[in-house]
Design a protein around this motif. Structure first.
Motif, PDB file in Angstrom:
ATOM      1  N   ARG A   1      -0.275  -4.927  -7.132  1.00 43.46           N
ATOM      2  CA  ARG A   1      -0.648  -4.519  -8.488  1.00 43.46           C
ATOM      3  C   ARG A   1      -1.595  -5.509  -9.161  1.00 43.46           C
ATOM      4  O   ARG A   1      -2.059  -5.250 -10.278  1.00 43.46           O
ATOM      5  CB  ARG A   1       0.611  -4.385  -9.359  1.00 43.46           C
ATOM      6  CG  ARG A   1       1.584  -3.319  -8.873  1.00 43.46           C
ATOM      7  CD  ARG A   1       2.862  -3.323  -9.684  1.00 43.46           C
ATOM      8  NE  ARG A   1       3.863  -2.441  -9.078  1.00 43.46           N
ATOM      9  CZ  ARG A   1       5.130  -2.355  -9.477  1.00 43.46           C
ATOM     10  NH1 ARG A   1       5.551  -3.084 -10.501  1.00 43.46           N
ATOM     11  NH2 ARG A   1       5.968  -1.546  -8.861  1.00 43.46           N
TER      12      ARG A   1
ATOM     13  N   SER B   1       3.236   6.106 -20.631  1.00 43.61           N
ATOM     14  CA  SER B   1       4.154   6.960 -19.890  1.00 43.61           C
ATOM     15  C   SER B   1       3.717   8.413 -20.021  1.00 43.61           C
ATOM     16  O   SER B   1       2.983   8.777 -20.947  1.00 43.61           O
ATOM     17  CB  SER B   1       5.575   6.801 -20.434  1.00 43.61           C
ATOM     18  OG  SER B   1       5.646   7.298 -21.760  1.00 43.61           O
TER      19      SER B   1
ATOM     20  N   HIS C   1       0.247   6.370 -16.683  1.00 43.26           N
ATOM     21  CA  HIS C   1       0.816   5.723 -15.507  1.00 43.26           C
ATOM     22  C   HIS C   1       1.235   6.793 -14.500  1.00 43.26           C
ATOM     23  O   HIS C   1       1.898   7.761 -14.859  1.00 43.26           O
ATOM     24  CB  HIS C   1       2.029   4.874 -15.899  1.00 43.26           C
ATOM     25  CG  HIS C   1       2.395   3.839 -14.885  1.00 43.26           C
ATOM     26  ND1 HIS C   1       3.020   4.170 -13.702  1.00 43.26           N
ATOM     27  CD2 HIS C   1       2.240   2.491 -14.868  1.00 43.26           C
ATOM     28  CE1 HIS C   1       3.239   3.082 -13.002  1.00 43.26           C
ATOM     29  NE2 HIS C   1       2.772   2.049 -13.677  1.00 43.26           N
ATOM     30  N   PRO C   2       0.868   6.654 -13.218  1.00 36.82           N
ATOM     31  CA  PRO C   2       1.144   7.728 -12.254  1.00 36.82           C
ATOM     32  C   PRO C   2       2.607   7.861 -11.847  1.00 36.82           C
ATOM     33  O   PRO C   2       2.984   8.883 -11.285  1.00 36.82           O
ATOM     34  CB  PRO C   2       0.282   7.328 -11.050  1.00 36.82           C
ATOM     35  CG  PRO C   2       0.130   5.862 -11.154  1.00 36.82           C
ATOM     36  CD  PRO C   2       0.070   5.563 -12.635  1.00 36.82           C
ATOM     37  N   PHE C   3       3.425   6.832 -12.114  1.00 34.45           N
ATOM     38  CA  PHE C   3       4.807   6.857 -11.630  1.00 34.45           C
ATOM     39  C   PHE C   3       5.853   6.912 -12.747  1.00 34.45           C
ATOM     40  O   PHE C   3       7.039   6.997 -12.457  1.00 34.45           O
ATOM     41  CB  PHE C   3       5.086   5.633 -10.756  1.00 34.45           C
ATOM     42  CG  PHE C   3       4.062   5.406  -9.681  1.00 34.45           C
ATOM     43  CD1 PHE C   3       3.679   6.441  -8.838  1.00 34.45           C
ATOM     44  CD2 PHE C   3       3.487   4.154  -9.506  1.00 34.45           C
ATOM     45  CE1 PHE C   3       2.729   6.238  -7.846  1.00 34.45           C
ATOM     46  CE2 PHE C   3       2.548   3.942  -8.512  1.00 34.45           C
ATOM     47  CZ  PHE C   3       2.159   4.981  -7.677  1.00 34.45           C
ATOM     48  N   ILE C   4       5.423   6.819 -14.005  1.00 34.28           N
ATOM     49  CA  ILE C   4       6.381   6.721 -15.119  1.00 34.28           C
ATOM     50  C   ILE C   4       6.261   7.950 -16.026  1.00 34.28           C
ATOM     51  O   ILE C   4       5.186   8.253 -16.490  1.00 34.28           O
ATOM     52  CB  ILE C   4       6.165   5.448 -15.967  1.00 34.28           C
ATOM     53  CG1 ILE C   4       6.181   4.210 -15.058  1.00 34.28           C
ATOM     54  CG2 ILE C   4       7.197   5.343 -17.061  1.00 34.28           C
ATOM     55  CD1 ILE C   4       7.483   3.954 -14.375  1.00 34.28           C
TER      56      ILE C   4
ATOM     57  N   PRO D   1      -1.404   0.277 -11.152  1.00 31.93           N
ATOM     58  CA  PRO D   1      -0.116   0.794 -10.682  1.00 31.93           C
ATOM     59  C   PRO D   1      -0.085   0.841  -9.152  1.00 31.93           C
ATOM     60  O   PRO D   1      -1.069   1.204  -8.520  1.00 31.93           O
ATOM     61  CB  PRO D   1      -0.058   2.205 -11.273  1.00 31.93           C
ATOM     62  CG  PRO D   1      -1.052   2.205 -12.381  1.00 31.93           C
ATOM     63  CD  PRO D   1      -2.129   1.267 -11.956  1.00 31.93           C
ATOM     64  N   HIS D   2       1.028   0.458  -8.575  1.00 27.69           N
ATOM     65  CA  HIS D   2       1.219   0.544  -7.126  1.00 27.69           C
ATOM     66  C   HIS D   2       2.714   0.449  -6.846  1.00 27.69           C
ATOM     67  O   HIS D   2       3.465  -0.161  -7.614  1.00 27.69           O
ATOM     68  CB  HIS D   2       0.473  -0.577  -6.400  1.00 27.69           C
ATOM     69  CG  HIS D   2       0.250  -0.295  -4.946  1.00 27.69           C
ATOM     70  ND1 HIS D   2       1.237  -0.470  -3.992  1.00 27.69           N
ATOM     71  CD2 HIS D   2      -0.852   0.158  -4.286  1.00 27.69           C
ATOM     72  CE1 HIS D   2       0.755  -0.137  -2.806  1.00 27.69           C
ATOM     73  NE2 HIS D   2      -0.508   0.255  -2.950  1.00 27.69           N
ATOM     74  N   THR D   3       3.141   1.055  -5.757  1.00 29.63           N
ATOM     75  CA  THR D   3       4.566   1.015  -5.417  1.00 29.63           C
ATOM     76  C   THR D   3       5.019  -0.389  -5.022  1.00 29.63           C
ATOM     77  O   THR D   3       6.187  -0.743  -5.202  1.00 29.63           O
ATOM     78  CB  THR D   3       4.873   1.981  -4.263  1.00 29.63           C
ATOM     79  OG1 THR D   3       4.009   1.681  -3.152  1.00 29.63           O
ATOM     80  CG2 THR D   3       4.645   3.428  -4.705  1.00 29.63           C
TER      81      THR D   3
END
Length: 313
Positions: free
Chosen positions: A236, A127, A310-313, A229-231
């Protein structure tokens, strides 16, 4: 929940499951017999074979054993989890108790949580908060672990250190299940090491650090780039069109999206399931396709494949 592209696809997969091979699970039974028989044959014959030839034979056998344990926890070759547990509890690979691997891996199969640090137990990402709070040394280790060579050298030690920290915490907190699991696994491991010391020419330290750890390192190459990571959760998970030696050693887990979408499908049916709908699988993955482990070595042997953060967390 299994994913099917359409009703015809569902029928195709059901046809695979109704074949004699799938109903009897004879390939998995044969693998179990082969691994158990091979392990005892190599250990008992090590004096004649020699220490280093025994080592070179045991390392891939332990990698294969880890793949077989993966099949067992997914419900093969029997429908009874307790029987599969008995079949897979032998501590050949030493470090991970079967039940610990089973429970954490089944948690990993919650696709909506894939790669999320602290939620996906097999995530290789950190994170933003943890990354910012880490030292330069820790960051350097995680950057190295994002190269194939670094994963091969550092992946196993880092995983074992993390395992030790997590399980010691569970034991300190008095978790009865953890205590029983480690007592059982520890007792079986001691018996196995006593057997090795008594009936082979392999020193215990040699088996622990020059056989089991290298086997774990090779397994770490398999998991090097299984997820990103992917939306979209379905994008993923990788599709790796690896060559046959790796497919055999990893029991076709290189077709990883197929496995995640159809987790009850046996290892020997994964290639056919992939070939039947290849274009749709690739589209579903968002083009997350790798042309074999050699491609990863060439492109990312010493170059990180992505960021440890992680790019989103």
């Amino acid at each position: 929940m299994p994913h099917y592209f359409d009703d015809a696809h569902r029928q195709q997969i059901e046809t695979l499951r109704q074949r004699f091979t799938a109903r009897t699970e004879w390939p998995t039974w044969l693998l179990l017999i082969g691994v158990y028989g091979g392990w005892f044959a190599i250990v008992l014959g090590s004096e004649r074979i020699g220490v280093w030839w025994s080592t070179l034979l045991l390392i891939p056998l332990l990698v294969l054993w880890l793949s077989v344990q993966h099949e067992l926890l997914h419900g093969h070759p029997t429908r009874w989890s307790f029987v599969n547990k008995l079949l897979g509890y032998a501590p050949f690979a030493v470090w991970y108790p079967y039940t610990l691997y089973r429970d954490s891996h089944l948690q990993h199969h919650r696709d909506e949580d894939l790669t999320i640090p602290g939620v996906d137990p097999e995530s290789r990402y950190m994170s933003a908060e943890r990354w910012q709070g880490s030292s330069l040394f820790e960051r350097s280790l995680h950057w190295l672990n994002k190269t194939v060579l670094g994963r091969f050298i550092l992946g196993a030690p880092l995983a074992l250190l993390a395992l030790a920290g997590e399980e010691l915490q569970r034991l300190k907190s008095g978790e009865r299940q953890a205590r029983l699991m480690w007592l059982t696994h520890g007792a079986l491991t001691v018996l196995m090491l006593f057997f090795i010391a008594r009936y082979s020419v392999l020193p215990i330290w040699h088996y622990l650090f020059l056989i089991s750890v290298p086997a774990l390192s090779i397994a770490m190459v398999r998991s090097y780039y299984e997820h990103r990571p992917h939306t979209q959760p379905e994008q993923r998970t990788v599709l790796n069109e690896a060559g046959w030696p790796w497919r055999w050693l990893f029991l076709n887990l290189n077709f990883h999206l197929v496995h995640h979408d159809l987790p009850k499908l046996s290892w020997y049916d994964l290639p056919e399931a992939y070939r039947m709908r290849r274009e749709q699988w690739v589209a579903r993955s968002g083009g997350f396709l790798v042309q074999g482990y050699g491609q990863l070595w060439r492109r990312h042997g010493i170059k990180p494949i992505d960021s440890p953060q992680h790019p989103f967390i």
